[in-house]
Motif scaffolding. Sequence first.
Motif, PDB file in Angstrom:
ATOM      1  N   ILE A 351       0.837  -1.204   0.000  1.00  0.00           N
ATOM      2  CA  ILE A 351       0.000   0.000   0.000  1.00  0.00           C
ATOM      3  C   ILE A 351       0.872   1.254   0.000  1.00  0.00           C
ATOM      4  N   SER A 355       0.751   3.895  -3.027  1.00  0.00           N
ATOM      5  CA  SER A 355       0.380   5.301  -2.835  1.00  0.00           C
ATOM      6  C   SER A 355       1.537   6.221  -3.216  1.00  0.00           C
ATOM      7  N   LEU A 359       2.419  10.145  -4.819  1.00  0.00           N
ATOM      8  CA  LEU A 359       2.759  11.082  -3.739  1.00  0.00           C
ATOM      9  C   LEU A 359       4.242  11.446  -3.801  1.00  0.00           C
ATOM     10  N   GLN A 365       4.769  14.671   1.519  1.00  0.00           N
ATOM     11  CA  GLN A 365       4.244  13.428   0.970  1.00  0.00           C
ATOM     12  C   GLN A 365       5.243  12.279   1.128  1.00  0.00           C
ATOM     13  N   ILE A 369       4.876   8.403   2.876  1.00  0.00           N
ATOM     14  CA  ILE A 369       5.368   7.146   2.296  1.00  0.00           C
ATOM     15  C   ILE A 369       6.281   6.438   3.289  1.00  0.00           C
ATOM     16  N   THR A 449       7.076  -3.072  -5.258  1.00  0.00           N
ATOM     17  CA  THR A 449       5.727  -3.619  -5.095  1.00  0.00           C
ATOM     18  C   THR A 449       5.661  -5.049  -5.609  1.00  0.00           C
TER      19      THR A 449
END
Length: 585
Positions: A351, A355, A359, A365, A369, A449
């Motif tokens: 996640i 995101s 960001l 931002q 993270i 990821t």
Amino acid sequence: MPQTTQQPTAQRGIRGVVPVLAFAGITVAVMQTLLVPVIKDLPVLLGTAPSNATWVMTSTLLAGAVSTPIMGRLGDLYGKRRMLLASLAVMVVGSLIAGFTSDLVVMIVGRALQGFAMGAIPLGIGLMRDELPREKLGSAMALMSSSIGVGGGLALPLAALVAQHADWHALFFGAAGLGVVAILLTLAFVPESKVKAEGTFDVLGALGLSAGLVLFLLPITKGSDWGWTDPMTLGLFGAAAVVLVLWGVMELRVKAPLVDLRTTARREVLLTNLASIMVGVAFYAISLVLPQLLQLPKATGYGLGQSMVVAGLCVAPLGLTMMFTAPVYARLSAKYGPKITLLLGMLIIGIGYGSGLGLMDAAWQTIIISVVVGAGIGLAYSSLPALIIGAVDASETGAANGLNTLMRSIGTSVSSAVIGMVLANTANHVGGAALPSMHGFRISFMIATGAVAMGVVLAVFLPKQRRATRPQLRASSEEDAALARAEEVLGGGFRGQVLDAAGLPVARAKVTLIDRRGRQAGAALTDHEGRYALAVPDGGSYVLAATATGHAPRAAAATHHGEDRPVDVDLALQAIAEQAAQAAR
């Protein structure tokens, strides 16, 4: 046969053990990122070519990879505290060597000695297992396991601050100071473990593994400089395969191997180690991407134009969040088991990276993270030692966790190589300089990821806890008859006596069987001769905890290998009054 009994120091200073071991872990982890703030300036500082300067970082990585399984095994054989102190001492010597030189070769030697201290991580985890009561073990191991990320995250802003306002050699003197403090605290608060393995140190196995790891990791870390199709790169990979295969064949024939490959091949251990590689890939990706994004000039159109110190502060929540997830992990693992917390952690990492693809437009931002990814990595890292410890004998803890730490190091090495190649091949060339592109940053996050997704698949296939299929022994008014009947149907299980400090039997002591997930798998009361017998649901590692009125509790780690004959484990209890008198003296 290794010794399986355990004498925890639950009553003598365990409060100091956890923070001291965690501090030692954070100290050695700092060595991995100590020079990141000045990495781009190393060629000038050392008066050498950029390709040569990278050896200052590579030597630390290689030494850390080699030391983790070796020091873990030495700790199992000769004492984990002793080897922990040796690791910290080597780190201090390496820091002082590096602090007094600007010569490339001498600097590489000093940095290699700093990296050798990474063996302290599995040694600390092993000491925690041996010394702490079960109820404190989960959060303690979580904190120790996360110290790799905590040290790396906290080192970035602090090292940047020092490098920006002082001579860069001050970084090494600061590291030496941390090492000395860690040594003194360890001497003062950490007792030596009584859990040791029998046998001798496998020197040939250590040399073979070291050679194989160097041959494998060297082309990974230098492949971008040499070229991935260069004969040198391909030749080293081929040599690594040959050496590691020959090493594996030799280890299977050695009576007391450095790494028990049969244990390593167990489904739970193998899948945990493979998942560890994936978590390592995900952990290092954020450390490579965010600092560069933050420091790139705003003129690029996507850089955030922050100073070295601000960039470090924005990434620091990665380590801080990992540290704060340790108690959260303990509660989740106690309820759902480490497999579920590993899966949850990797999903949170996914996640965070997902995101992060959208960001990247402001410094605040990147903090989001860092927090999300740090929370996920904290949970994942915290789960790994619990899964390993639940699958190996207590006398193999150091070596098994050393190998697991090595798997994480391999993951970070692969991450560094792959993401470095991606950023280099997608760079924008501005004024003769190659600057990482936003496209390269996003691909890097997608790679992380993907690694997490592979880790999730591996974790899904970890074996579930098996529930007891045989009735557990219960006390009755006819204790002798009940015990005899239990031993007749016991087959494979545990039996023994509970004795007091004088060697006399303790009647009606409760013996609780705790499985590798920290859950009760059975209980029994001793008879008038202090005897007990317990069936086990399956082979594996367990903890036997004994309690009795007027006595301090005591626990012992033991392993049942699934045979049809019982394993004998005696437990010694100490009277509370006697223990208090000893403490007063």
